[in-house]
Design an enzyme around this catalytic site. Structure first.
Site, PDB file in Angstrom:
ATOM      1  N   HIS A 123       1.521  37.874 -72.230  1.00 26.96           N
ATOM      2  CA  HIS A 123       2.343  37.188 -73.238  1.00 26.96           C
ATOM      3  C   HIS A 123       1.560  35.991 -73.759  1.00 26.96           C
ATOM      4  O   HIS A 123       1.673  34.882 -73.266  1.00 26.96           O
ATOM      5  CB  HIS A 123       3.678  36.764 -72.598  1.00 26.96           C
TER       6      HIS A 123
ATOM      7  N   GLU B 190      15.038  34.307 -74.460  1.00 28.59           N
ATOM      8  CA  GLU B 190      14.280  33.043 -74.373  1.00 28.59           C
ATOM      9  C   GLU B 190      15.293  31.920 -74.639  1.00 28.59           C
ATOM     10  O   GLU B 190      15.635  31.172 -73.731  1.00 28.59           O
ATOM     11  CB  GLU B 190      13.146  33.017 -75.401  1.00 28.59           C
TER      12      GLU B 190
ATOM     13  N   HIS C  79      10.629  39.908 -77.506  1.00 29.03           N
ATOM     14  CA  HIS C  79      11.156  38.645 -77.000  1.00 29.03           C
ATOM     15  C   HIS C  79      12.684  38.777 -76.940  1.00 29.03           C
ATOM     16  O   HIS C  79      13.310  39.171 -77.932  1.00 29.03           O
ATOM     17  CB  HIS C  79      10.801  37.497 -77.939  1.00 29.03           C
TER      18      HIS C  79
HETATM   19  N1  HPA Z   1       9.136  32.791 -79.112  1.00 20.62           N
HETATM   20  C1  HPA Z   1       9.296  33.443 -80.253  1.00 20.62           C
HETATM   21  N2  HPA Z   1       8.336  33.566 -81.151  1.00 20.62           N
HETATM   22  C2  HPA Z   1       7.144  33.031 -80.878  1.00 20.62           C
HETATM   23  C3  HPA Z   1       6.910  32.357 -79.709  1.00 20.62           C
HETATM   24  C4  HPA Z   1       7.958  32.233 -78.763  1.00 20.62           C
HETATM   25  O1  HPA Z   1       7.865  31.643 -77.676  1.00 20.62           O
HETATM   26  N3  HPA Z   1       5.627  31.939 -79.748  1.00 20.62           N
HETATM   27  C5  HPA Z   1       5.104  32.370 -80.913  1.00 20.62           C
HETATM   28  N4  HPA Z   1       6.018  33.021 -81.601  1.00 20.62           N
HETATM   29 ZN    ZN Z   2       6.193  34.360 -76.993  1.00 18.14          ZN
END
Ligand code: HPA
Ligand code: ZN
Length: 350
Positions: A29, A212, A209
């Site tokens: 990642h 998060e 993703h």
């Molecule tokens: N999250 C979502 N998009 C992203 C991230 C992240 O941590 N880093 C670069 N693009």
């Molecule tokens: Zn990321």
């Protein structure tokens, strides 16, 4: 040989950082545009005759104080706007892969965001050929294997993602998979259901993703609608016991990025991070850097700082490195060689 859990020898606390640095590991990642250090941003701007909003390297670095994901993304996309030529993409990638090799990263899977560049008139071939040539050279020059995962920007439309996929298809043999990144909340995985279905039919590996900043529901739909093989971040699964069991049972890896989570205020400090809980629940968690130039550390910084904050031990070091090779899109014979190298490091470490 595959060391069982019980075989890992205890390691003195003051020797643990050295073991963490020395052990072979995979990074799964890393947004390659997030590896652009301010010095390189300024050098590329000068090479390309571009003006920057910040007056100096120091002024740019001082702007790296983020309150959430979006506050970071605004600065990150501005930084990436200095990339114009194939050589720019090559130089950025080579700089990261050299750093990775110095951290004993032996395999890396690099995210890139083509829409950030095609929107500025940069050709898809320029982007992918520059990134890919650096990956090929890194194997010969640094002994690191590296492959590319093309990410769709989730704040943009499904149509934009389909167009991006079409543009990349002539270069598909230079990619191993597709991902989904950018602003999460309000852009759920299912917005890209049809794009990911097409990518699956084309034989691409799939990651996204999820969880998060977004809720556990986004992790469920990344799994069940996008049919992802790994979840990027995924730390919000801690709020959903049934989801934790699903991730553990199906051995769906999470690519966790502790320094990123701290810098983007997902957790108030590293000591509050839930990585230990994820490992205790049997999840295939891994440690990664996300955007190392922006979040204050590459792989070994993430390992050493997280281990210190959470008081993790050699057993957890082995598990995290082992998980990284299990979770990688790696050919089985190469994976076994990585497992062997990992075990040898632990067996011979004094
Ligand atoms: N999250 C979502 N998009 C992203 C991230 C992240 O941590 N880093 C670069 N693009
Ligand atoms: Zn990321």
């Amino acid at each position: 040989m595959n060391l069982g859990k019980s075989v890992i020898k205890p390691v003195a606390k003051d020797r643990l950082p050295e073991l963490l640095r020395r052990m072979p590991k995979a990074e799964l990642h890393i947004h390659i545009e997030g590896s652009l250090e301010p010095e390189l941003i300024f050098a590329l701007a000068q090479r390309n005759g571009l003006a920057l909003r910040h007056a100096s390297v120091d002024a740019l670095r001082r702007a790296y104080a983020f309150t959430n994901l979006q506050s970071f993304l605004d600065i990150y996309y501005a930084g990436a706007s200095v990339l114009l030529t194939e050589q720019d993409f090559y130089d950025m990638t080579r700089a990261y892969l050299l750093k990775a090799a110095q951290d004993n990263v032996v395999h890396a899977e690099l995210f890139f965001d083509p829409q950030t560049h095609t929107a500025r008139g940069v050709g898809m071939e320029t982007i992918i050929n520059g990134l890919h040539r650096a990956c090929v050279d890194a194997r010969a020059d640094f002994g690191v294997s590296a492959s590319l995962i093309m990410c769709f920007l989730r704040h943009l439309s499904e149509k934009g993602a389909f167009e991006t996929l079409e543009q990349a298809l002539p270069l598909r043999n230079k990619l191993i998979g597709v991902g989904l990144d950018s602003g999460e909340v309000g852009n759920p995985p299912e917005k890209f259901a049809r794009v990911f279905e097409r990518c699956r039919a084309l034989g691409f590996h799939r990651v996204a993703h999820a969880g998060e900043e977004g809720p556990p529901e986004y992790i469920w739909t990344a799994l069940d609608v996008l049919k992802v093989e790994r979840v990027d971040h995924g730390v919000q699964c801690g709020k959903d016991a049934m989801l934790m069991r699903r991730l553990a049972q199906d051995r769906i890896p999470l690519t966790v990025c502790p320094l990123s989570n701290f810098k983007l205020c997902v957790f108030p400090d590293l000591a509050s991070h839930n990585l230990r809980q994820l490992l205790d629940a049997g999840l295939v968690a891994t440690i990664n850097s996300d955007d190392p130039a922006y979040f204050g550390g590459y792989m070994n910084d993430n390992f050493t700082q997280t281990f210190a904050a959470l008081n993790l031990d050699a057993q957890q070091a082995w598990t995290l490195a082992h998980n990284s090779f299990e979770a990688g899109f790696i050919e089985p014979s190469a994976r076994q060689r990585y497992f062997d190298r990992l075990n040898e490091t632990f067996e011979t470490f004094q």
